[in-house]
Design a protein around this motif. Structure first.
Motif, mmCIF file in Angstrom:
data_model
loop_
_atom_site.group_PDB
_atom_site.id
_atom_site.type_symbol
_atom_site.label_atom_id
_atom_site.label_comp_id
_atom_site.label_asym_id
_atom_site.label_seq_id
_atom_site.Cartn_x
_atom_site.Cartn_y
_atom_site.Cartn_z
ATOM 1 N N VAL A 60 -18.585 49.181 115.417
ATOM 2 C CA VAL A 60 -17.859 49.464 114.185
ATOM 3 C C VAL A 60 -16.549 48.691 114.209
ATOM 4 O O VAL A 60 -15.786 48.800 115.172
ATOM 5 N N CYS A 61 -16.286 47.927 113.154
ATOM 6 C CA CYS A 61 -15.061 47.121 113.073
ATOM 7 C C CYS A 61 -14.109 47.787 112.082
ATOM 8 O O CYS A 61 -14.453 47.923 110.904
ATOM 9 N N THR A 62 -12.912 48.176 112.548
ATOM 10 C CA THR A 62 -11.946 48.767 111.615
ATOM 11 C C THR A 62 -11.475 47.748 110.597
ATOM 12 O O THR A 62 -11.103 48.102 109.481
ATOM 13 N N HIS A 63 -11.460 46.481 111.001
ATOM 14 C CA HIS A 63 -11.152 45.368 110.104
ATOM 15 C C HIS A 63 -11.525 44.086 110.831
ATOM 16 O O HIS A 63 -11.984 44.139 111.976
ATOM 17 N N ALA A 64 -11.336 42.945 110.175
ATOM 18 C CA ALA A 64 -11.888 41.705 110.718
ATOM 19 C C ALA A 64 -10.839 40.707 111.192
ATOM 20 O O ALA A 64 -11.137 39.517 111.306
ATOM 21 N N HIS A 65 -9.619 41.148 111.496
ATOM 22 C CA HIS A 65 -8.724 40.240 112.229
ATOM 23 C C HIS A 65 -9.417 39.834 113.521
ATOM 24 O O HIS A 65 -10.102 40.646 114.147
ATOM 25 N N ASP A 66 -9.206 38.575 113.920
ATOM 26 C CA ASP A 66 -10.066 38.042 114.984
ATOM 27 C C ASP A 66 -9.956 38.822 116.290
ATOM 28 O O ASP A 66 -10.931 38.925 117.040
ATOM 29 N N LEU A 84 -20.930 46.832 111.944
ATOM 30 C CA LEU A 84 -20.571 47.476 110.677
ATOM 31 C C LEU A 84 -19.157 47.060 110.283
ATOM 32 O O LEU A 84 -18.217 47.159 111.091
ATOM 33 N N LEU A 85 -19.005 46.651 109.018
ATOM 34 C CA LEU A 85 -17.704 46.177 108.526
ATOM 35 C C LEU A 85 -17.645 46.388 107.017
ATOM 36 O O LEU A 85 -18.645 46.180 106.319
ATOM 37 N N HIS A 86 -16.466 46.734 106.529
ATOM 38 C CA HIS A 86 -16.292 46.874 105.076
ATOM 39 C C HIS A 86 -16.417 45.493 104.406
ATOM 40 O O HIS A 86 -15.855 44.516 104.913
ATOM 41 N N PRO A 87 -17.124 45.403 103.283
ATOM 42 C CA PRO A 87 -17.365 44.087 102.662
ATOM 43 C C PRO A 87 -16.101 43.362 102.215
ATOM 44 O O PRO A 87 -16.110 42.119 102.129
ATOM 45 N N ALA A 88 -15.011 44.072 101.964
ATOM 46 C CA ALA A 88 -13.779 43.395 101.543
ATOM 47 C C ALA A 88 -13.156 42.580 102.677
ATOM 48 O O ALA A 88 -12.204 41.825 102.456
ATOM 49 N N LEU A 122 -12.927 56.281 106.207
ATOM 50 C CA LEU A 122 -11.887 56.308 105.182
ATOM 51 C C LEU A 122 -11.487 54.859 104.905
ATOM 52 O O LEU A 122 -10.996 54.169 105.813
ATOM 53 N N HIS A 123 -11.714 54.394 103.684
ATOM 54 C CA HIS A 123 -11.263 53.041 103.334
ATOM 55 C C HIS A 123 -9.761 53.098 103.094
ATOM 56 O O HIS A 123 -9.302 53.791 102.180
ATOM 57 N N THR A 124 -9.003 52.389 103.932
ATOM 58 C CA THR A 124 -7.536 52.453 103.887
ATOM 59 C C THR A 124 -6.964 51.041 103.816
ATOM 60 O O THR A 124 -6.399 50.532 104.779
ATOM 61 N N PRO A 125 -7.103 50.373 102.677
ATOM 62 C CA PRO A 125 -6.652 48.982 102.569
ATOM 63 C C PRO A 125 -5.135 48.850 102.701
ATOM 64 O O PRO A 125 -4.402 49.820 102.515
ATOM 65 N N GLY A 126 -4.694 47.632 102.974
ATOM 66 C CA GLY A 126 -3.261 47.341 103.057
ATOM 67 C C GLY A 126 -2.978 46.356 104.182
ATOM 68 O O GLY A 126 -2.496 45.252 103.937
ATOM 69 N N HIS A 127 -3.286 46.750 105.417
ATOM 70 C CA HIS A 127 -3.187 45.777 106.520
ATOM 71 C C HIS A 127 -4.131 44.618 106.232
ATOM 72 O O HIS A 127 -3.817 43.461 106.497
ATOM 73 N N SER A 128 -5.288 44.961 105.709
ATOM 74 C CA SER A 128 -6.247 43.979 105.183
ATOM 75 C C SER A 128 -7.055 44.707 104.118
ATOM 76 O O SER A 128 -7.045 45.940 104.060
ATOM 77 N N PRO A 129 -7.772 43.938 103.268
ATOM 78 C CA PRO A 129 -8.397 44.576 102.092
ATOM 79 C C PRO A 129 -9.472 45.601 102.428
ATOM 80 O O PRO A 129 -9.684 46.548 101.683
ATOM 81 N N GLY A 130 -10.181 45.379 103.531
ATOM 82 C CA GLY A 130 -11.268 46.294 103.881
ATOM 83 C C GLY A 130 -10.993 47.108 105.124
ATOM 84 O O GLY A 130 -11.935 47.599 105.757
ATOM 85 N N SER A 131 -9.730 47.270 105.482
ATOM 86 C CA SER A 131 -9.402 48.094 106.650
ATOM 87 C C SER A 131 -9.930 49.507 106.454
ATOM 88 O O SER A 131 -9.787 50.093 105.375
ATOM 89 N N CYS A 132 -10.515 50.050 107.506
ATOM 90 C CA CYS A 132 -11.020 51.416 107.473
ATOM 91 C C CYS A 132 -10.498 52.192 108.672
ATOM 92 O O CYS A 132 -10.290 51.625 109.755
ATOM 93 N N CYS A 133 -10.302 53.499 108.466
ATOM 94 C CA CYS A 133 -10.038 54.425 109.554
ATOM 95 C C CYS A 133 -11.273 55.309 109.709
ATOM 96 O O CYS A 133 -12.068 55.458 108.789
#
Ligand SMILES: [Fe+2]
Length: 208
Positions: A60-66, A84-88, A122-133
């Motif tokens: 599970v990826c909270t976001h896609a920063h490298d 698993l990653l949010h599409p944004a 929980l989709h929690t955008p801001g740090h990146s568009p598809g960041s999730c907690c």
């Protein structure tokens, strides 16, 4: 045995032409037979050693920063697990993995299960568009990725970030959780919702 294991891995984070040394928290959630791995950072072999012979239900990826995804394909391939990653997050993901896509999309409200535990997305955008907690209500634990740290919000100074958006996410989705909720972050120390909540106005005033 049901619970949470913590591995710290080291490497670099690159974006917008800069590269920084970073230590990342990798969280392994489940029991003695199956686990979810949250953020496959820097060293697939270190994470694989911690997983052992257990089944990996998903990476599970909270976001896609490298720094959070640079070992995701290697770990997923080793265990036959989906990523698993949010599409944004697609624009960020493609910077690191142009020839590979995540296997499934994370969506707000999804529930991921392993070893009797439930992670609510929980989709929690801001740090990146598809960041999730990821929130585990029975344990009272939140995996916050880079959205909320000990001491404030995640960074929003680089591309694809928004300070106003991360503040809205934290205010509406995270600070509404019980104050006793333990917060396991993407970097550095853990904290709790109750410890961070009183500082929201300070963060807004300082703008970071
Ligand atoms: Fe990040």
């Amino acid at each position: 045995m049901t619970g949470i294991e913590h591995v710290v891995t080291s490497g670099t984070f690159s974006l917008d032409g800069g590269t920084w040394e970073v230590d990342n928290n990798v969280w392994i959630v489940g029991d003695s037979s199956e686990v979810l791995v949250i953020d496959a950072a820097h060293s697939a072999s270190t994470i694989a050693d911690a997983v052992g012979d257990r089944r990996v239900v998903a990476v599970v990826c909270t976001h896609a920063h490298d720094d959070h995804v640079n070992s995701a394909p290697a770990l997923a391939d080793r265990f036959g697990a989906p990523i698993l990653l949010h599409p944004a997050e697609a624009p960020l993901w493609e910077m690191t993995w142009p020839d590979r896509r995540p296997d499934r999309e994370l969506a707000d409200g999804d529930v991921l299960r392993a070893g009797g535990l439930e992670l609510h997305v929980l989709h929690t955008p801001g740090h990146s568009p598809g960041s999730c907690c990821l929130y585990e209500p029975a344990l009272g634990v939140l995996f916050s990725g880079d959205t909320l740290f000990h001491g404030g919000p995640g960074a929003t100074g680089r591309s694809f970030s928004s300070f106003d958006t991360i503040i809205s996410s934290i205010r509406e989705r995270l600070l509404t959780l019980p104050g006793t909720t333990e917060v396991h972050t993407g970097h550095g120390d853990s904290t709790s919702i109750g410890a961070e909540a009183p500082h929201l106005e300070e963060w807004i005033a300082r703008g970071s």
